[in-house]
Scaffold this motif. Structure first.
Motif, PDB file in Angstrom:
ATOM      1  N   ASP A 200      -0.042  46.978  -7.163  1.00  9.34           N
ATOM      2  CA  ASP A 200       1.573  46.975  -6.255  1.00  9.34           C
ATOM      3  C   ASP A 200       1.887  47.060  -7.959  1.00  9.34           C
ATOM      4  O   ASP A 200       3.882  47.235  -7.402  1.00  9.34           O
ATOM      5  CB  ASP A 200       1.987  45.592  -5.620  1.00  9.34           C
ATOM      6  N   LYS A 201       2.039  47.700  -8.876  1.00 11.13           N
ATOM      7  CA  LYS A 201       2.960  47.835 -10.080  1.00 11.13           C
ATOM      8  C   LYS A 201       2.638  49.245 -10.647  1.00 11.13           C
ATOM      9  O   LYS A 201       1.373  49.778 -10.567  1.00 11.13           O
ATOM     10  CB  LYS A 201       1.838  46.998 -10.979  1.00 11.13           C
TER      11      LYS A 201
ATOM     12  N   PRO B  28     -10.039  49.280  -6.180  1.00 13.06           N
ATOM     13  CA  PRO B  28     -11.382  47.969  -6.136  1.00 13.06           C
ATOM     14  C   PRO B  28     -11.265  47.019  -7.091  1.00 13.06           C
ATOM     15  O   PRO B  28     -11.973  45.508  -7.547  1.00 13.06           O
ATOM     16  CB  PRO B  28     -12.704  48.642  -7.049  1.00 13.06           C
ATOM     17  N   GLN B  29     -10.240  47.129  -7.877  1.00 15.55           N
ATOM     18  CA  GLN B  29      -9.244  46.825  -9.314  1.00 15.55           C
ATOM     19  C   GLN B  29      -8.657  44.906  -8.641  1.00 15.55           C
ATOM     20  O   GLN B  29      -8.793  43.928  -9.126  1.00 15.55           O
ATOM     21  CB  GLN B  29      -8.310  46.487 -10.780  1.00 15.55           C
ATOM     22  N   ASP B  30      -8.152  44.680  -7.726  1.00 12.52           N
ATOM     23  CA  ASP B  30      -7.417  43.547  -7.475  1.00 12.52           C
ATOM     24  C   ASP B  30      -8.599  42.418  -6.660  1.00 12.52           C
ATOM     25  O   ASP B  30     -10.144  43.152  -6.541  1.00 12.52           O
ATOM     26  CB  ASP B  30      -6.804  44.261  -5.615  1.00 12.52           C
TER      27      ASP B  30
ATOM     28  N   ALA C 119       2.540  49.739   2.522  1.00  7.49           N
ATOM     29  CA  ALA C 119       2.789  50.685   0.987  1.00  7.49           C
ATOM     30  C   ALA C 119       4.369  50.417   0.858  1.00  7.49           C
ATOM     31  O   ALA C 119       5.056  50.143   0.067  1.00  7.49           O
ATOM     32  CB  ALA C 119       2.556  52.075   1.459  1.00  7.49           C
ATOM     33  N   ASP C 120       4.844  49.949   2.531  1.00  5.65           N
ATOM     34  CA  ASP C 120       6.131  49.201   2.020  1.00  5.65           C
ATOM     35  C   ASP C 120       6.163  48.302   1.044  1.00  5.65           C
ATOM     36  O   ASP C 120       7.461  47.827   0.925  1.00  5.65           O
ATOM     37  CB  ASP C 120       6.814  48.854   3.234  1.00  5.65           C
ATOM     38  N   TYR C 121       5.185  47.406   0.946  1.00  6.70           N
ATOM     39  CA  TYR C 121       5.020  46.264   0.258  1.00  6.70           C
ATOM     40  C   TYR C 121       5.757  45.958  -1.226  1.00  6.70           C
ATOM     41  O   TYR C 121       6.560  45.577  -1.466  1.00  6.70           O
ATOM     42  CB  TYR C 121       3.980  45.628   0.400  1.00  6.70           C
ATOM     43  N   VAL C 122       5.350  46.795  -1.451  1.00  8.75           N
ATOM     44  CA  VAL C 122       5.441  47.719  -2.720  1.00  8.75           C
ATOM     45  C   VAL C 122       7.386  48.154  -3.756  1.00  8.75           C
ATOM     46  O   VAL C 122       7.269  47.661  -3.817  1.00  8.75           O
ATOM     47  CB  VAL C 122       5.323  49.511  -3.664  1.00  8.75           C
ATOM     48  N   ALA C 123       8.011  48.604  -2.783  1.00  9.31           N
ATOM     49  CA  ALA C 123       9.118  48.203  -2.643  1.00  9.31           C
ATOM     50  C   ALA C 123       9.918  47.239  -2.700  1.00  9.31           C
ATOM     51  O   ALA C 123      11.056  46.757  -3.168  1.00  9.31           O
ATOM     52  CB  ALA C 123      10.051  49.704  -1.793  1.00  9.31           C
ATOM     53  N   ASP C 124       9.859  46.781  -1.566  1.00 11.47           N
ATOM     54  CA  ASP C 124      10.184  45.031  -1.802  1.00 11.47           C
ATOM     55  C   ASP C 124      10.147  44.229  -2.873  1.00 11.47           C
ATOM     56  O   ASP C 124      10.620  43.324  -3.014  1.00 11.47           O
ATOM     57  CB  ASP C 124       8.769  44.141  -0.200  1.00 11.47           C
ATOM     58  N   VAL C 125       8.352  44.299  -3.048  1.00 12.77           N
ATOM     59  CA  VAL C 125       8.292  43.846  -4.649  1.00 12.77           C
ATOM     60  C   VAL C 125       9.234  43.970  -5.756  1.00 12.77           C
ATOM     61  O   VAL C 125      10.127  43.426  -6.156  1.00 12.77           O
ATOM     62  CB  VAL C 125       6.568  43.440  -5.479  1.00 12.77           C
TER      63      VAL C 125
END
Length: 382
Positions: free
Chosen positions: A56-57, A144-146, A243-249
């Motif tokens: 998410d970054k 895979p790193q998450d 994908a919308d989660y990234v914008a919310d963060v």
């Protein structure tokens, strides 16, 4: 000579960030006292899901911090007991339509250039990763790193491994200073504790602690809820979100935002987040938030429509206006270092934060540039 009421460094906050600061400071040979007005992981850490995310970054200092923490969490998983539930489950970010998959593809390409492992997954391959995903999605990206930990257990075992002296149920009511304003320790109802360094790891309450030292750190609480289902077979294999989660963060909005993050756990329950809203420290249960989270989760995983949610919990993310944590010495209070303001990423970023603080305390070279996290980027107290 060090006594029960003195140490090389005092860490205020017994959440996972404070625990990591204590752990790495102790590994550098410092004696550490950790003080918290509540219990271990009694604040923001206890209200978290345990996310260890790079997915998410966007490229930049926070992602660099997350990549360092990813490596450190792997090392800590070898050191700490399996009960912290460290799990390299990986993340799957999905897009609902062609426009969103194009945006996600561009975002992932930039992350790859910054060192993130990200594999695009076409729509017809999504069910190989998550058999119960809803049909009709446009595709996704696998990260895979998450990974994941049980946050309260991680904090507790980091503190135990540190050997730090714990003073729980003691509220810091003042910062002790010397003739030139330098930090000399803290005041609590149980008595003064002396140290030449104090680390502010008070999470969403970090701004209050800063004010005790006469400095400004504009930390605000951002409330979030998590839904917990009854125990299930592993119907959700990864950490899955739209994908919308990234914008919310990345949003600065104070109003309610919800974007489902769905994941299974080793113990069986499925965790469903994530909501964000700035309502102060109000813990009032919001049925509107829970309805939204449930609707978004079942849209991703229709199988969950037949599953009971057995409880919910709330937590407060420590929000700073530029969405970067404050890590490092306060320029207006010699001896005071900040390690807070990580918002919803504190569990994931804790080891790197602790390592940076320990290096600063001992005068060693930090493993990355800490300038973007400097507390001096905010205006001085009026």
């Amino acid at each position: 000579m060090l006594t029960r009421n003195s140490a090389d460094v005092i860490v205020v906050g017994a959440g996972v960030v404070g625990a990591a600061c204590a752990h790495y400071a102790a590994r550098c040979g410092l004696s550490v006292t950790v003080i918290d007005r509540g219990s271990v992981a009694g604040g923001t850490t206890g209200g978290g899901e345990g996310n260890l995310l790079v997915s998410d970054k966007e490229p930049g200092p926070e992602l660099e911090l997350a990549l360092l923490s990813t490596r450190l969490w792997r090392e800590l998983a070898e050191l700490l007991p399996p009960r912290i539930e460290y799990e390299t489950k990986g993340g799957l970010v999905v897009a609902s339509d062609a426009a969103r998959i194009r945006a996600l593809r561009t975002f992932a390409a930039a992350q790859r250039r910054a060192g993130v492992t990200a594999h695009e997954v076409p729509a017809d391959r999504l069910n190989e990763l998550e058999p119960h995903l809803a049909p009709g999605l446009a595709g996704g990206v696998h990260y895979p790193q998450d990974a994941q930990v049980q946050p309260a257990l991680a904090a507790a075992h980091l503190l135990r491994a540190s050997g730090a002296r714990l003073r729980l149920g003691e509220e810091v009511t003042g910062i002790l200073t010397g003739a030139n304003g330098e930090v000399r320790g803290v005041r609590t109802p149980a008595g003064d504790v002396h140290a030449p360094y104090v680390v502010n790891a008070a999470g969403a309450w970090g701004g209050e602690l800063a004010r005790l030292a006469g400095v400004n750190l504009p930390v605000l609480p951002r409330r979030g809820f998590v839904l917990v289902t009854e125990p299930l077979p592993r119907v959700v294999r990864h950490k899955v979100y739209a994908a919308d989660y990234v914008a919310d963060v990345a949003s600065d909005a104070a109003a309610l935002q919800t974007s489902a993050v769905v994941e299974g756990t080793p113990a069986g329950p499925v965790l469903i987040g994530a909501s964000r809203e700035r309502v102060g420290f109000d813990r009032t249960l919001s049925t509107e938030v829970l309805r939204r989270l449930a609707a978004q989760a079942t849209a991703l995983f229709p199988v969950l429509t037949r599953v009971r949610a057995i409880r919910t919990y709330a937590g407060f993310r420590p929000y700073l206006p530029d969405h970067l944590p404050a890590i490092g010495p306060d320029p207006h209070a010699p001896g005071l270092l900040h390690a807070c303001g990580h918002e919803g990423a504190g569990i994931g970023l804790a080891p790197a934060t602790g390592l940076l603080i320990a290096r600063l305390l001992t005068g060693a070279e930090p493993p990355m540039d800490i300038t973007p996290f400097g507390p001096g980027r905010f205006p001085a107290a009026a």
